[in-house]
Scaffold this motif. Structure first.
Motif, PDB file in Angstrom:
ATOM      1  N   ARG A 185       1.187   2.993  11.376  1.00  0.00           N
ATOM      2  CA  ARG A 185       0.568   4.315  11.518  1.00  0.00           C
ATOM      3  C   ARG A 185       0.115   4.883  10.168  1.00  0.00           C
ATOM      4  O   ARG A 185      -0.891   5.587  10.103  1.00  0.00           O
ATOM      5  CB  ARG A 185       1.540   5.296  12.173  1.00  0.00           C
ATOM      6  CG  ARG A 185       2.007   4.885  13.553  1.00  0.00           C
ATOM      7  CD  ARG A 185       2.831   5.995  14.206  1.00  0.00           C
ATOM      8  NE  ARG A 185       4.051   6.308  13.469  1.00  0.00           N
ATOM      9  CZ  ARG A 185       4.344   7.502  12.995  1.00  0.00           C
ATOM     10  NH1 ARG A 185       3.515   8.531  13.166  1.00  0.00           N
ATOM     11  NH2 ARG A 185       5.493   7.711  12.343  1.00  0.00           N
ATOM     12  N   PHE A 186       0.852   4.605   9.118  1.00  0.00           N
ATOM     13  CA  PHE A 186       0.550   5.128   7.782  1.00  0.00           C
ATOM     14  C   PHE A 186       0.023   4.011   6.888  1.00  0.00           C
ATOM     15  O   PHE A 186       0.443   2.852   7.012  1.00  0.00           O
ATOM     16  CB  PHE A 186       1.800   5.724   7.134  1.00  0.00           C
ATOM     17  CG  PHE A 186       2.316   6.993   7.757  1.00  0.00           C
ATOM     18  CD1 PHE A 186       1.832   7.463   8.973  1.00  0.00           C
ATOM     19  CD2 PHE A 186       3.305   7.718   7.110  1.00  0.00           C
ATOM     20  CE1 PHE A 186       2.314   8.631   9.531  1.00  0.00           C
ATOM     21  CE2 PHE A 186       3.800   8.891   7.659  1.00  0.00           C
ATOM     22  CZ  PHE A 186       3.306   9.341   8.877  1.00  0.00           C
ATOM     23  N   THR A 187      -0.858   4.379   5.964  1.00  0.00           N
ATOM     24  CA  THR A 187      -1.388   3.430   4.993  1.00  0.00           C
ATOM     25  C   THR A 187      -1.395   4.067   3.612  1.00  0.00           C
ATOM     26  O   THR A 187      -1.979   5.144   3.428  1.00  0.00           O
ATOM     27  CB  THR A 187      -2.816   2.997   5.351  1.00  0.00           C
ATOM     28  OG1 THR A 187      -2.827   2.422   6.658  1.00  0.00           O
ATOM     29  CG2 THR A 187      -3.318   1.959   4.348  1.00  0.00           C
ATOM     30  N   ILE A 188      -0.755   3.402   2.662  1.00  0.00           N
ATOM     31  CA  ILE A 188      -0.757   3.875   1.282  1.00  0.00           C
ATOM     32  C   ILE A 188      -1.833   3.133   0.502  1.00  0.00           C
ATOM     33  O   ILE A 188      -2.057   1.934   0.722  1.00  0.00           O
ATOM     34  CB  ILE A 188       0.630   3.688   0.622  1.00  0.00           C
ATOM     35  CG1 ILE A 188       0.677   4.375  -0.745  1.00  0.00           C
ATOM     36  CG2 ILE A 188       1.026   2.222   0.536  1.00  0.00           C
ATOM     37  CD1 ILE A 188       2.082   4.419  -1.355  1.00  0.00           C
ATOM     38  N   SER A 189      -2.503   3.830  -0.394  1.00  0.00           N
ATOM     39  CA  SER A 189      -3.526   3.210  -1.237  1.00  0.00           C
ATOM     40  C   SER A 189      -3.566   3.954  -2.567  1.00  0.00           C
ATOM     41  O   SER A 189      -2.955   5.015  -2.710  1.00  0.00           O
ATOM     42  CB  SER A 189      -4.895   3.244  -0.559  1.00  0.00           C
ATOM     43  OG  SER A 189      -5.306   4.582  -0.321  1.00  0.00           O
ATOM     44  N   ARG A 190      -4.277   3.389  -3.516  1.00  0.00           N
ATOM     45  CA  ARG A 190      -4.373   4.037  -4.822  1.00  0.00           C
ATOM     46  C   ARG A 190      -5.729   3.762  -5.457  1.00  0.00           C
ATOM     47  O   ARG A 190      -6.395   2.767  -5.139  1.00  0.00           O
ATOM     48  CB  ARG A 190      -3.247   3.589  -5.745  1.00  0.00           C
ATOM     49  CG  ARG A 190      -3.291   2.122  -6.141  1.00  0.00           C
ATOM     50  CD  ARG A 190      -2.014   1.711  -6.878  1.00  0.00           C
ATOM     51  NE  ARG A 190      -1.850   2.384  -8.155  1.00  0.00           N
ATOM     52  CZ  ARG A 190      -0.703   2.450  -8.825  1.00  0.00           C
ATOM     53  NH1 ARG A 190       0.398   1.872  -8.320  1.00  0.00           N
ATOM     54  NH2 ARG A 190      -0.636   3.072  -9.988  1.00  0.00           N
ATOM     55  N   ASP A 191      -6.110   4.641  -6.358  1.00  0.00           N
ATOM     56  CA  ASP A 191      -7.350   4.504  -7.126  1.00  0.00           C
ATOM     57  C   ASP A 191      -6.957   4.649  -8.587  1.00  0.00           C
ATOM     58  O   ASP A 191      -6.795   5.770  -9.087  1.00  0.00           O
ATOM     59  CB  ASP A 191      -8.336   5.587  -6.700  1.00  0.00           C
ATOM     60  CG  ASP A 191      -9.670   5.481  -7.417  1.00  0.00           C
ATOM     61  OD1 ASP A 191     -10.634   6.116  -6.955  1.00  0.00           O
ATOM     62  OD2 ASP A 191      -9.740   4.777  -8.435  1.00  0.00           O
TER      63      ASP A 191
END
Length: 129
Positions: free
Chosen positions: A68-74
């Motif tokens: 359900r959740f997705t972590i990402s980064r820039d």
């Protein structure tokens, strides 16, 4: 001193979506540190939600949010995100962004609060039934 600022929280109905953002400033080595999201509901301990390695190759999730959740980064913008879909009332909590304790702290280790070096002030997420 490092600054960690979360945003994007709010009130949403069951089944809805939110995207949390975390901006890190005054921290030269952001792109080399693992990052994580935790949450804390009233009367409960702060718990791990998700973490991500500095390369974004490795991600980890609490069982309660997998799928359900997705972590990402820039890394170019010193930001971390948490996309939350199919929200449930039990997801209601204050959500905190966290930086790893050191360069050696892996994303796999960031499920433990003692491996967090810095916290943000949090952003409130409320899911109505």
């Amino acid at each position: 001193q490092v600054q960690v600022v979360e945003s994007g929280g709010g009130l949403v109905q069951t089944g809805g979506s939110l995207r949390l953002s975390c901006i890190v400033s005054r921290f030269t080595f952001f792109s080399s540190y693992a990052m994580a999201w935790f949450r804390q509901a009233p009367g409960q301990e702060r718990e791990f939600v998700a973490s991500i390695s500095w390369t974004s190759i490795d991600t980890y999730y609490a069982d309660s949010v997998k799928g359900r959740f997705t972590i990402s980064r820039d890394n170019a913008r010193d930001r971390v995100y948490l996309q939350m879909n199919n929200l449930k009332p039990e997801d209601t909590a204050n959500y905190y962004c966290a930086i790893g304790l050191s360069l050696m702290t892996s994303a796999a280790q960031m499920d433990l609060r003692e491996n967090v070096g810095s916290w943000g002030q949090g952003t409130q997420v409320t899911v109505s039934s």
